[in-house]
Design a protein around this motif. Structure first.
Motif, short mmCIF file in Angstrom:
data_model
loop_
_atom_site.label_atom_id
_atom_site.label_comp_id
_atom_site.label_asym_id
_atom_site.label_seq_id
_atom_site.Cartn_x
_atom_site.Cartn_y
_atom_site.Cartn_z
N ASP A 70 0.82 -1.21 0.00
CA ASP A 70 0.00 0.00 0.00
C ASP A 70 0.85 1.26 0.00
O ASP A 70 1.92 1.30 0.64
CB ASP A 70 -0.91 0.04 1.23
CG ASP A 70 -2.03 -0.97 1.16
OD1 ASP A 70 -2.53 -1.21 0.05
OD2 ASP A 70 -2.40 -1.52 2.22
N PRO A 71 0.40 2.33 -0.69
CA PRO A 71 1.10 3.61 -0.61
C PRO A 71 1.17 4.09 0.84
O PRO A 71 0.23 3.95 1.60
CB PRO A 71 0.23 4.55 -1.46
CG PRO A 71 -0.55 3.64 -2.35
CD PRO A 71 -0.78 2.38 -1.56
N GLY A 72 2.28 4.63 1.21
CA GLY A 72 2.46 5.13 2.57
C GLY A 72 3.09 4.15 3.52
O GLY A 72 3.69 4.56 4.51
N TYR A 73 2.96 2.85 3.25
CA TYR A 73 3.57 1.85 4.13
C TYR A 73 5.09 2.04 4.22
O TYR A 73 5.65 1.95 5.32
CB TYR A 73 3.23 0.45 3.64
CG TYR A 73 3.66 -0.67 4.57
CD1 TYR A 73 2.79 -1.14 5.56
CD2 TYR A 73 4.92 -1.25 4.47
CE1 TYR A 73 3.16 -2.16 6.41
CE2 TYR A 73 5.31 -2.28 5.33
CZ TYR A 73 4.44 -2.72 6.29
OH TYR A 73 4.81 -3.73 7.14
N PRO A 74 5.79 2.32 3.11
CA PRO A 74 7.25 2.53 3.22
C PRO A 74 7.62 3.69 4.14
O PRO A 74 8.61 3.61 4.88
CB PRO A 74 7.67 2.81 1.78
CG PRO A 74 6.65 2.11 0.95
CD PRO A 74 5.36 2.29 1.69
N LEU A 75 6.84 4.79 4.13
CA LEU A 75 7.14 5.90 5.04
C LEU A 75 6.91 5.49 6.49
O LEU A 75 7.67 5.86 7.38
CB LEU A 75 6.28 7.11 4.69
CG LEU A 75 6.72 7.92 3.48
CD1 LEU A 75 5.65 8.95 3.13
CD2 LEU A 75 8.05 8.61 3.74
N MET A 76 5.86 4.73 6.71
CA MET A 76 5.56 4.25 8.05
C MET A 76 6.72 3.44 8.61
O MET A 76 7.13 3.63 9.76
CB MET A 76 4.28 3.41 8.01
CG MET A 76 3.81 2.90 9.35
SD MET A 76 2.20 2.07 9.23
CE MET A 76 2.64 0.61 8.29
N ARG A 77 7.28 2.55 7.80
CA ARG A 77 8.39 1.72 8.26
C ARG A 77 9.70 2.51 8.27
O ARG A 77 10.55 2.29 9.15
CB ARG A 77 8.52 0.48 7.38
CG ARG A 77 7.30 -0.43 7.37
CD ARG A 77 6.76 -0.74 8.76
NE ARG A 77 7.72 -1.40 9.62
CZ ARG A 77 7.77 -2.72 9.81
NH1 ARG A 77 6.92 -3.51 9.19
NH2 ARG A 77 8.66 -3.25 10.62
N GLY A 78 9.89 3.40 7.30
CA GLY A 78 11.12 4.18 7.27
C GLY A 78 11.30 5.03 8.52
O GLY A 78 12.43 5.23 8.99
N ASN A 79 10.19 5.50 9.08
CA ASN A 79 10.26 6.36 10.26
C ASN A 79 10.61 5.60 11.53
O ASN A 79 10.64 6.19 12.62
CB ASN A 79 8.95 7.12 10.45
CG ASN A 79 8.87 8.32 9.54
OD1 ASN A 79 9.88 8.85 9.09
ND2 ASN A 79 7.66 8.76 9.25
N GLU A 80 10.94 4.32 11.40
CA GLU A 80 11.50 3.58 12.52
C GLU A 80 12.99 3.85 12.69
O GLU A 80 13.62 3.33 13.61
CB GLU A 80 11.22 2.09 12.35
CG GLU A 80 9.74 1.75 12.45
CD GLU A 80 9.42 0.31 12.12
OE1 GLU A 80 10.36 -0.48 11.86
OE2 GLU A 80 8.22 -0.04 12.08
N GLY A 81 13.54 4.69 11.81
CA GLY A 81 14.92 5.15 11.95
C GLY A 81 14.95 6.50 12.65
O GLY A 81 14.03 7.32 12.52
#
Length: 307
Positions: free
Chosen positions: A92-103
């Protein structure tokens, strides 16, 4: 009645009680602002603010940064829950940003005008995980050797969401949510002096790359080492969300990151982000070679982000 401010066991953070943020007078605001500058992150349990009340509190800190070009109010939901009630999947769109912000990161350093502060209020929380962790970059700077402090003074690095998402294993899609920032990579100092307190802090995070005057490998190694050393106890505080919690933090001297959780459970936080003053938070921009990874996709306005 004065507010009660109880510091955490870390070098940052305090829990603030005996206050109703929906009924805030100027004298109480001054107490809160003083605590904000001292502790960097403030936790207000049991607030349960309406959108309007949260927006009014956010505006006490400054102008609202729009997280979406179509945003017409001072709050937006950060959620893994889609309009049909299901939760976001890796495709889904947005999922990569959600996971990326774990940095570890500071908000909006990849935009010309970086954020001054940010706040989140918990509406729905997963049964476990999904905390937000904060790191004190003031104390991290103080812990550096005099030789390292001298080395870092005067250095600057570029900041790019393309870079940070690529490093996390994703391709940033500029037409999703944050795409309107696409004006090049801002160049920011590695050591920042806080415009209100005068304290120095490390100012890098996952978006930073390409220290001016260094080979790419040398720059990456230095930035990674700085973050690894900085984000250690007692300079970190992890907040476990309860519904009704409101947390506000100072982006000018802290890093933060989301912690993993089972994304089959919904996690909904209402966000407000406060834009920095141009006099101190506006940075020059330069061509961003990381932008070559851009792949156009179907636009999706859902705010599938996390913090």
């Amino acid at each position: 009645m004065p507010i009660t401010v109880t510091p955490t066991d870390a070098t940052l953070g305090a829990v603030v009680t005996d206050v109703d943020l929906a009924q805030l007078d100027d004298a109480t605001w001054e107490e809160i602002h003083a605590a904000f500058l001292t502790y960097g992150v403030l936790i207000f349990p049991g607030q349960n603010l309406t959108e309007e009340a949260q927006g009014a509190f956010a505006l006490r800190f400054g102008n609202i940064e729009k997280l979406n070009p179509k945003q017409d109010k001072p709050t937006v939901q950060f959620s893994n829950q889609k309009p049909d009630g299901t939760t976001a999947q890796p495709s889904d769109p947005g999922y990569p940003l959600m996971r990326g912000n774990e940095g570890w990161h500071t908000d909006s350093t990849y935009m010309p005008l970086a954020a001054k502060a940010a706040m989140l209020m918990a509406l729905v929380v997963p049964p476990e995980g999904g905390e937000t962790e904060f790191a004190d970059m003031r104390a991290a700077y103080d812990a550096l050797s005099p030789q390292m402090q001298e080395k870092l003074e005067g250095l600057s690095a570029h900041h790019s969401l393309y870079h940070s998402q690529s490093k996390a294993g994703y391709v940033h899609e500029t037409d999703h949510l944050y795409g309107f920032h696409d004006k090049g990579a801002p160049r920011r100092p590695v050591i920042k002096t806080h415009p209100e307190t005068g304290r120095k802090s490390i100012y890098t995070g996952r978006h930073a790359y390409g220290i001016v005057g260094m080979a790419p490998e040398e720059s990456e190694a230095l930035l990674d080492a700085l973050m690894e050393d900085a984000c250690q106890p007692p300079r970190t505080y992890r907040h476990s969300w309860q519904v009704g919690d409101l947390v506000v933090w100072d982006n000018r001297c802290l890093m933060h990151r989301a912690r993993p959780y089972d994304t089959g459970h919904p996690r909904v936080l209402r966000a407000s982000r406060i834009a920095g003053e141009p006099e101190t938070e506006l940075a020059p921009t330069f061509p961003d070679p990381r932008a070559e990874a851009y792949r156009p996709t179907t636009s999706n306005e859902s705010a599938l982000a996390t913090a």
